[in-house]
Design an enzyme around this catalytic site. Structure first.
Site, PDB file in Angstrom:
ATOM      1  N   LYS A  15      36.374  44.326  43.156  1.00  0.00           N
ATOM      2  CA  LYS A  15      37.531  43.550  42.672  1.00  0.00           C
ATOM      3  C   LYS A  15      37.136  42.749  41.424  1.00  0.00           C
ATOM      4  O   LYS A  15      36.307  43.228  40.634  1.00  0.00           O
ATOM      5  CB  LYS A  15      38.092  42.673  43.805  1.00  0.00           C
ATOM      6  N   HIS A  98      46.086  50.247  44.722  1.00  0.00           N
ATOM      7  CA  HIS A  98      45.603  49.223  45.656  1.00  0.00           C
ATOM      8  C   HIS A  98      46.737  48.240  45.954  1.00  0.00           C
ATOM      9  O   HIS A  98      47.557  47.939  45.080  1.00  0.00           O
ATOM     10  CB  HIS A  98      44.402  48.485  45.057  1.00  0.00           C
ATOM     11  N   GLU A 100      46.777  45.158  46.125  1.00  0.00           N
ATOM     12  CA  GLU A 100      46.821  43.989  45.230  1.00  0.00           C
ATOM     13  C   GLU A 100      47.545  44.343  43.929  1.00  0.00           C
ATOM     14  O   GLU A 100      48.243  43.510  43.348  1.00  0.00           O
ATOM     15  CB  GLU A 100      45.390  43.484  44.970  1.00  0.00           C
ATOM     16  N   GLU A 170      44.818  51.014  53.902  1.00  0.00           N
ATOM     17  CA  GLU A 170      44.444  49.600  53.880  1.00  0.00           C
ATOM     18  C   GLU A 170      45.642  48.757  54.311  1.00  0.00           C
ATOM     19  O   GLU A 170      46.505  48.427  53.480  1.00  0.00           O
ATOM     20  CB  GLU A 170      44.021  49.189  52.461  1.00  0.00           C
ATOM     21  N   SER A 216      38.717  44.282  55.777  1.00  0.00           N
ATOM     22  CA  SER A 216      37.725  43.529  56.554  1.00  0.00           C
ATOM     23  C   SER A 216      36.708  44.427  57.257  1.00  0.00           C
ATOM     24  O   SER A 216      36.315  44.154  58.394  1.00  0.00           O
ATOM     25  CB  SER A 216      38.415  42.578  57.547  1.00  0.00           C
TER      26      SER A 216
HETATM   27  P1  13P Z   1      38.195  43.283  52.301  1.00  0.00           P
HETATM   28  O1  13P Z   1      37.095  44.223  52.772  1.00  0.00           O
HETATM   29  O2  13P Z   1      37.670  42.095  51.587  1.00  0.00           O
HETATM   30  O3  13P Z   1      39.155  42.985  53.386  1.00  0.00           O
HETATM   31  O4  13P Z   1      39.019  44.111  51.184  1.00  0.00           O
HETATM   32  C1  13P Z   1      39.473  45.364  51.462  1.00  0.00           C
HETATM   33  C2  13P Z   1      39.950  45.986  50.208  1.00  0.00           C
HETATM   34  O5  13P Z   1      40.949  45.564  49.666  1.00  0.00           O
HETATM   35  C3  13P Z   1      39.165  47.079  49.639  1.00  0.00           C
HETATM   36  O6  13P Z   1      39.859  47.723  48.626  1.00  0.00           O
END
Ligand code: 13P
Length: 259
Positions: A15, A98, A100, A170, A216
């Site tokens: 990220k 993704h 996000e 995800e 996670s």
């Molecule tokens: P986390 O492993 O921090 O929950 O993030 C997952 C993710 O968004 C991977 O692309």
């Protein structure tokens, strides 16, 4: 365990973290610790660190990936990075859609589709992300959401074009929250995704498709997740930044090895 025809894949999504020196250190540590890992390993640093991390990974089995891509190949698109540019940096993979990007930057399924097309066009393997929010899960809409994302993002490809595709499930409610989907919940969604791809494209494509779980993933839960038949790997956020945790994750253990 996932089918032997699907090589496990563990990708670290860094990220918007780490400066160049930190990126170099982490990449070196992962490269040095990746020997005999059961999984193919991919590191996805921010764009700014692709070149330096790519240099470190050269000649190793650890692959380089990016976190996003523009669907145009070149031109006046300020701030964007194209698929040919990612290939030029040594990328083999790119994360697309993704949650996000979907949630914070308004990315829609039609954009995801164009990005997948651009990536495949230059031989980059897309890691397409899908997943439901907590509200959607509570309203029993998980499968409907996954189906819409898959149909929209994978529109108008021939099955042969999608041979390199990877899909990451995800669930938004599990990302960065410490709340992992249970292996059962993840397996159910993965099976649904595989069946949907079989219906939309072909059973052969679906049977060979690598499905990653993300949300996670940690050293403590990776073995149980990887033990499920339709979970072929993981897309790891927070714990991909922690050297020891990520090394344990890429060296996940099959059920028979867990003592
Ligand atoms: P986390 O492993 O921090 O929950 O993030 C997952 C993710 O968004 C991977 O692309």
């Amino acid at each position: 365990m996932s089918s032997p025809s699907r090589r496990p894949l563990i990708a670290g999504n860094w990220k918007m973290h780490l400066n160049l020196a930190e990126s170099v250190n982490l990449a070196k540590a992962i490269k040095d610790g990746s020997g005999a890992a059961p999984a193919e390993v991919v590191l996805c640093p921010p764009f700014t660190a692709l070149t330096v991390v790519g240099e470190i990974l050269k000649g190793s089995v650890v692959r380089l990936g990016a976190q996003d891509v523009c669907w145009e190949a070149q031109g006046a698109f300020t701030g964007e990075i194209s698929a040919p540019q990612l290939g030029d940096c040594g990328c083999r993979y790119v994360i697309i859609g993704h949650s996000e990007r979907r949630r914070l930057f308004g990315e829609a399924d039609w954009q995801v589709q164009k990005k997948i097309k651009a990536a495949l066009g230059v031989g980059l393997a897309p890691i397409m992300c899908v997943g439901e929010t907590l509200d959607e899960r509570e309203e029993q809409k998980t499968y409907r959401v996954l189906q819409t994302q898959l149909e929209g993002g994978l529109k108008e490809f021939a099955p042969a074009q999608l041979a390199q595709l990877v899909i990451a499930y995800e669930p938004v409610w599990a990302i960065g929250t410490g709340k992992t989907a249970t292996p059962d919940q993840a397996q159910q969604s993965h099976l649904f995704i595989r069946k949907t791809v079989a219906r939309l494209y072909s059973p052969q494509l679906a049977a060979g498709l690598r499905l990653l779980y993300g949300g996670s993933v940690k050293a403590e839960n990776v073995d149980a997740l990887m033990a499920r038949p339709d979970i072929d790997g993981a897309l790891v956020g927070g714990d991909s930044l922690k050297q020891a945790s990520f090394l344990r994750i890429i060296h996940f253990k099959a059920p028979s090895e867990v003592g």
